[in-house]
Design a protein around this motif. Structure first.
Motif: not given
Ligand SMILES: Cc1cc2nc3c(=O)[nH]c(=O)nc-3n(C[C@H](O)[C@H](O)[C@H](O)COP(=O)(O)O)c2cc1C
Length: 402
Positions: A303-308, A335-339, A362-366
């Motif tokens: 998993g990789f989730i990145v926020g900026s 798996l990717l998530g962004i915020f 693969d984006m797991v959520y909007e």
């Protein structure tokens, strides 16, 4: 210099660098690095690779201590990167009759960095160079991690001189062979060396591993770090896992935040993923932790989730730098998530979306974007993102222990 033998007449000529802060002027090396060259003394004498130019004097002295007035007949060039070819000119100067041994790509590099080589010996796959008792066989492993890269297999003692492949950051603090050191300490340095330096070339590394499987190797001597002789599987299994993008259950969460709003969003996601039972969660502030370490964990976890935060219509600069590095290395199957967070026209999430389109994970959520302080509705959305990530991670089979 105390002499270290890999086998009879085969010497380790390694030098520890505890002064340099950044390897390749990019990657932090708090534990330093070693530059390893090797010397084979036979009817003909051969050096395998050289060392970084800061060590030229000590290197020439060490060679002379072993061979006295004899000449070095061959310089085997597995890899032309200057941390290994740095002493090439000095060696040619000291031993003017020396023959440079390389492949069809090597000598162009020699010419562009140092000089037009006079005596050359061109090798190719399976080519054998006879030194007397020791026979050297060559195998090309292009793009692990340069075009000219090859390895040299010493057939008598079955030693693979592997160039940068299977190398490591970290100096050799007395112990040089894998059975003389604490591998728990070196494990991170070995992996960071792989992910930082070789990680872009995983498919090439896979091809090299398959090709070298045909050799009956008893020892691996790389140009950095420990010499592997007791448990070759330790390093081979790890290289195979990392270069095949075999990821473990876990998530890396990275944020870029000036005033803490984006950070709060990251903490919310991390907590919810933990509540769902995921134990491997690494949260990083992109301004504090160098991408060398973050990239390492990205090669570990699915998993990789990145926020900026938005910053001058763009992403937070340190997040942008990290993502550019990731794009170049292009690790697969995450798996990717962004915020993100903004105050007027945004820029963080907008550019994170562009990253997502390019990397095709693969984006797991909007994407989720907040204006200023996190509101209840955004918190609920972040929890949904965390749940979506946790759901996918929980589907993963238990990792195989290596
Ligand atoms: C130097 C600077 C540049 C900024 N540029 C933008 C911008 O281009 N667009 C925007 O919407 N907000 C911009 N902001 C506002 C921040 O993105 C906003 O304050 C956000 O809430 C910060 O999140 P943080 O608390 O995680 O740092 C900027 C803030 C600073 C300090």
């Amino acid at each position: 210099m105390l002499q270290v033998n890999l086998a009879e007449d085969i010497y380790y000529l390694g030098f520890n660098d505890r002064r340099t802060h950044l390897f390749e002027n990019i990657w932090p090396i708090p534990h330093g690095v070693s530059y390893n060259s090797y010397l084979i003394v036979d009817e003909k004498i051969a050096l395998v690779d050289t060392v970084e130019r800061a060590f030229i004097d000590d290197y020439l002295d060490a060679i002379e201590e072993i061979i006295g007035d004899r000449e070095v007949d061959y310089l085997i060039i597995n890899h032309m990167e200057p941390d290994h070819s740095g002493a090439l000119k000095a060696i040619v100067h000291r031993y003017p009759n020396i023959t440079l041994v390389g492949n069809k790509k090597t000598f162009g590099f020699v010419e562009s960095y140092y000089m037009k080589p006079e005596n050359i010996h061109m090798v190719h796959d399976d080519h054998v160079l006879d030194l007397g008792k020791h026979k050297l066989q060559f195998q090309m492993i292009p793009m692990v991690h340069w075009p000219e890269t090859m390895v040299t297999f010493e057939e008598t003692n079955q030693i693979l001189f592997s160039g940068d492949a299977f190398g490591s950051y970290g100096t050799m603090d007395g112990g040089i062979f894998d059975d003389e050191i604490n591998l728990d300490f070196y494990e991170v340095e070995v992996m960071r060396y792989f992910t930082n330096i070789v990680g872009k070339y995983c498919p090439h590394t896979q091809r090299a591993i398959k090709k070298l499987a045909g050799l009956d190797i008893k020892m691996i001597a790389a140009t950095h770090g420990p010499i592997w002789r007791s448990d070759l599987n330790w390093i081979l299994k790890r290289y195979n896992k990392w270069s095949s993008y075999d990821l473990d259950q876990g998530v890396v969460i990275v944020y870029g935040s000036m005033y803490g709003n984006t950070k709060k969003m990251a903490e919310t996601i991390a907590r919810q993923i933990a509540v769902r039972g995921i134990k491997n969660i690494r949260v990083y502030d992109a301004s504090k932790t160098h991408s060398s370490y973050i990239i390492n964990d990205i090669f570990k976890y699915k998993g990789f989730i990145v926020g900026s935060a938005a910053y001058n219509n763009a992403m937070f600069p340190n997040v942008e730098t990290l993502l550019t590095t990731i794009e170049h290395m292009a690790p697969k199957d995450h798996l990717l998530g962004i915020f993100g967070n903004y105050s007027w026209n945004g820029g963080g999430v907008k550019n994170l979306k562009t990253f997502a389109e390019k990397i095709k994970w693969d984006m797991v959520y909007e994407p989720i974007e907040e204006k200023g302080n996190m509101k209840v509705q955004t918190q609920e959305e972040l929890i949904k993102l965390a749940d979506a990530m946790a759901d996918k991670l929980l589907e993963m089979p238990a990792p195989e222990k290596i």
